[in-house]
Design an enzyme around this catalytic site. Sequence first.
Site, PDB file in Angstrom:
ATOM      1  N   THR A 185       0.791  -1.414  -0.322  1.00  0.00           N
ATOM      2  CA  THR A 185      -0.405  -0.070  -0.567  1.00  0.00           C
ATOM      3  C   THR A 185       1.136   1.627   0.088  1.00  0.00           C
ATOM      4  O   THR A 185       1.599   0.979   0.547  1.00  0.00           O
ATOM      5  CB  THR A 185      -0.625  -0.085   0.858  1.00  0.00           C
ATOM      6  OG1 THR A 185      -0.140  -0.253   2.400  1.00  0.00           O
ATOM      7  CG2 THR A 185      -1.395  -1.456   0.969  1.00  0.00           C
ATOM      8  N   GLU A 328      -6.135  -3.416  -1.187  1.00  0.00           N
ATOM      9  CA  GLU A 328      -6.723  -4.065  -0.220  1.00  0.00           C
ATOM     10  C   GLU A 328      -7.581  -5.120  -1.038  1.00  0.00           C
ATOM     11  O   GLU A 328      -8.497  -5.767   0.025  1.00  0.00           O
ATOM     12  CB  GLU A 328      -6.597  -3.852   0.995  1.00  0.00           C
ATOM     13  CG  GLU A 328      -5.600  -3.192   1.976  1.00  0.00           C
ATOM     14  CD  GLU A 328      -5.234  -1.916   1.774  1.00  0.00           C
ATOM     15  OE1 GLU A 328      -5.528  -1.181   0.995  1.00  0.00           O
ATOM     16  OE2 GLU A 328      -4.441  -1.068   2.879  1.00  0.00           O
ATOM     17  N   LYS A 439     -12.878  18.350  11.367  1.00  0.00           N
ATOM     18  CA  LYS A 439     -13.604  18.528  12.060  1.00  0.00           C
ATOM     19  C   LYS A 439     -13.838  20.079  12.493  1.00  0.00           C
ATOM     20  O   LYS A 439     -12.849  20.526  13.562  1.00  0.00           O
ATOM     21  CB  LYS A 439     -13.769  17.649  13.482  1.00  0.00           C
ATOM     22  CG  LYS A 439     -15.056  16.966  14.216  1.00  0.00           C
ATOM     23  CD  LYS A 439     -14.456  16.172  15.470  1.00  0.00           C
ATOM     24  CE  LYS A 439     -15.833  15.511  15.528  1.00  0.00           C
ATOM     25  NZ  LYS A 439     -15.676  14.268  16.699  1.00  0.00           N
ATOM     26  N   TRP A 444     -17.830  17.017  11.379  1.00  0.00           N
ATOM     27  CA  TRP A 444     -17.491  16.577  10.230  1.00  0.00           C
ATOM     28  C   TRP A 444     -18.066  17.413   8.644  1.00  0.00           C
ATOM     29  O   TRP A 444     -19.069  17.528   8.760  1.00  0.00           O
ATOM     30  CB  TRP A 444     -17.697  15.594  10.286  1.00  0.00           C
ATOM     31  CG  TRP A 444     -17.301  14.159  10.670  1.00  0.00           C
ATOM     32  CD1 TRP A 444     -18.606  13.219  12.029  1.00  0.00           C
ATOM     33  CD2 TRP A 444     -15.960  14.178  11.170  1.00  0.00           C
ATOM     34  NE1 TRP A 444     -17.490  12.429  12.777  1.00  0.00           N
ATOM     35  CE2 TRP A 444     -16.047  12.855  12.630  1.00  0.00           C
ATOM     36  CE3 TRP A 444     -15.282  14.657  11.428  1.00  0.00           C
ATOM     37  CZ2 TRP A 444     -15.221  12.740  13.030  1.00  0.00           C
ATOM     38  CZ3 TRP A 444     -14.041  14.067  12.190  1.00  0.00           C
ATOM     39  CH2 TRP A 444     -13.602  12.474  12.953  1.00  0.00           C
TER      40      TRP A 444
HETATM   41  P1  AMP Z   1      -5.155   2.709  -2.499  1.00  0.00           P
HETATM   42  O1  AMP Z   1      -4.785   1.200  -1.840  1.00  0.00           O
HETATM   43  O2  AMP Z   1      -3.762   3.415  -2.740  1.00  0.00           O
HETATM   44  O3  AMP Z   1      -5.001   2.705  -4.134  1.00  0.00           O
HETATM   45  O4  AMP Z   1      -5.788   3.929  -1.878  1.00  0.00           O
HETATM   46  C1  AMP Z   1      -7.332   3.582  -1.765  1.00  0.00           C
HETATM   47  C2  AMP Z   1      -7.908   4.595  -1.008  1.00  0.00           C
HETATM   48  O5  AMP Z   1      -8.148   5.394  -2.611  1.00  0.00           O
HETATM   49  C3  AMP Z   1      -9.055   4.680  -1.483  1.00  0.00           C
HETATM   50  O6  AMP Z   1      -9.346   4.046   0.343  1.00  0.00           O
HETATM   51  C4  AMP Z   1      -9.923   5.780  -1.215  1.00  0.00           C
HETATM   52  O7  AMP Z   1      -9.349   6.861  -0.023  1.00  0.00           O
HETATM   53  C5  AMP Z   1      -9.252   6.355  -2.332  1.00  0.00           C
HETATM   54  N1  AMP Z   1      -9.647   6.002  -4.001  1.00  0.00           N
HETATM   55  C6  AMP Z   1      -9.732   4.877  -4.498  1.00  0.00           C
HETATM   56  N2  AMP Z   1     -11.075   5.049  -5.760  1.00  0.00           N
HETATM   57  C7  AMP Z   1     -12.074   5.835  -5.109  1.00  0.00           C
HETATM   58  C8  AMP Z   1     -13.153   6.464  -5.673  1.00  0.00           C
HETATM   59  N3  AMP Z   1     -13.475   6.645  -6.499  1.00  0.00           N
HETATM   60  N4  AMP Z   1     -13.886   7.808  -5.397  1.00  0.00           N
HETATM   61  C9  AMP Z   1     -12.797   8.542  -4.055  1.00  0.00           C
HETATM   62  N5  AMP Z   1     -11.495   7.861  -3.527  1.00  0.00           N
HETATM   63  C10 AMP Z   1     -11.493   6.631  -3.753  1.00  0.00           C
END
Ligand code: AMP
Length: 542
Positions: A185, A328, A439, A444
Amino acid sequence: MLGLMQHRSLALPHVFHRAEQYFGHKSIVTAGAQDESTTTVAEWAQRVRRLATVLDTLDVSADGRVGTFCWNTGRHLELYMAAPCTGRVLHTLNIRLFPDQLGYIVNHAEDEVVFVDRSLLPVLWPLVDKFETVRHFVVIDDGAVAPLPEDPRVHDYEELLAAAAPFEGTFTIDDEDSAAAMCYTSGTTGNPKGVVYSHRSAVLHALISLTADGMALSERDVVLPVVPMFHANAWGLPYGCLLAGTDMVFPGPNMTPQAIVALLEKHRVTVTGGVPTIWMGMLPLLPAHDLSALRVILCGGSAVPRVLSEGYREAIGLPMLHAWGMTETSPIATMSVLRSHHATLTEAERADVRARQGQPVPLVDLRLVDPSTGETQPWDDAATGEIQAAGPWIAAQYYRGEGEGAQFTDDGWLRTGDVATVDGYGSVRLVDRTKDLIKSGGEWIGSVELENEIMAHPKVAEAAVIAVPHPKWVERPLACVVVKPGETLTAEEVIAHLEPRVAKWWLPDAVEFIDEVPKTSVGKFSKKTLREKFGGYQVTAP
Ligand code: AMP
């Protein structure tokens, strides 16, 4: 009573042999720095068979980690199959990571060999002495002129393949739960954590990209994955493409909007996917190109601004297909597809639906939980909560059990850290990340929602909203805005634009104009960097 059906392992060898047997005539194009190369799937499959024995020659252990430090290319796709089909674990390394993180990841995963594109060798080579377990570096010639280091650990990819005998027969993986690939990640806090995909999860996830309410990948498609192959297996597109038998186009090292749009046009690409940033850059180029073959632009990784999707619909008649997920979750968890109950909506209302993250895809379960009370929230589009996810391609734990408890619930669900509302049909609307929420006076404020509204301003290129300290309200929103080239904009105009769109107490207390929103290594807004930059920012009461 037991069912009496065959138990066949769901594993990537099936995907490989299916592609080899039925789709050998399909093409794989890779754009290079100067020219492009085309192979057939049959030629690719022969190379995968040779690569399989190369891994034996290099003495990579039975489940050894095979690192890749590569662009999106047909050769990377060879590694995508050869490693898992021989029981090894493909470990895609993010080419934009900071050196320390890269060293940590390679050592943590215990990579035994790293395959590296020659153009990326200057980035990787200064770090190799930090890598404790890597015994071989295999350089893939991509036309770059970077010199090859004089080092016995360095090999040439083509020479190894030419000297190798192809693996004969059928690849088999008996245990579908064994590891196929891993990806760390992006690690905005703490050390990056390893997500380990199994054969089963990879196959089931690939299958979902063939469903009609998903991308509906078919043999008739030409697919160009813009999303990097080092990020969550390019959203599963490579395996989905091989399963469906599509033609494939890989952009190689040139990821500029100009290069991508030219490839989309030239190869009559039908399906593509990438983060919003790339599509924003391409928007002004659309009128000069014929993209009439395109039927799906998959977009996610960050919220897809409504104005971006609408910009594409107006220019080429095709809005984005908005999806949400994370490393994940393999990553596809939800997709925003119009349903029958949307049939009577106006075009503007449909755009609102597309701006949502959408419904869970088949086999993925979601629930909404209040992080402070642990109570499950109703799906009425009013209550907010953290999304928790469960399903056959959702991580159950991280490599070496890290992050236990914090990230996984006692009953086995993944805490996503994303805050959302869900409507009565199960469609998710993401409001924020738990750690990015603002916040104010105990209430929020959703930074993602505010950003979307600001980005709807015609003079705004990008906007990110962060929390800054406030003497009375504890935190208040600060809008960091990038103005489109050649335009001028004042803070008052931004606020006036927001006034009719959000609650009064959501209005940012200050607007800062910046040249660019800093991005993470996978192209997302790096609010952490912005928070550091504006750490000492004080807005005045009230
Ligand atoms: P990663 O594991 O680096 O792909 O990051 C995942 C995170 O990207 C998610 O937990 C979200 O916070 C953000 N994310 C992924 N897709 C979207 C989406 N369509 N809209 C908003 N946030 C997103």
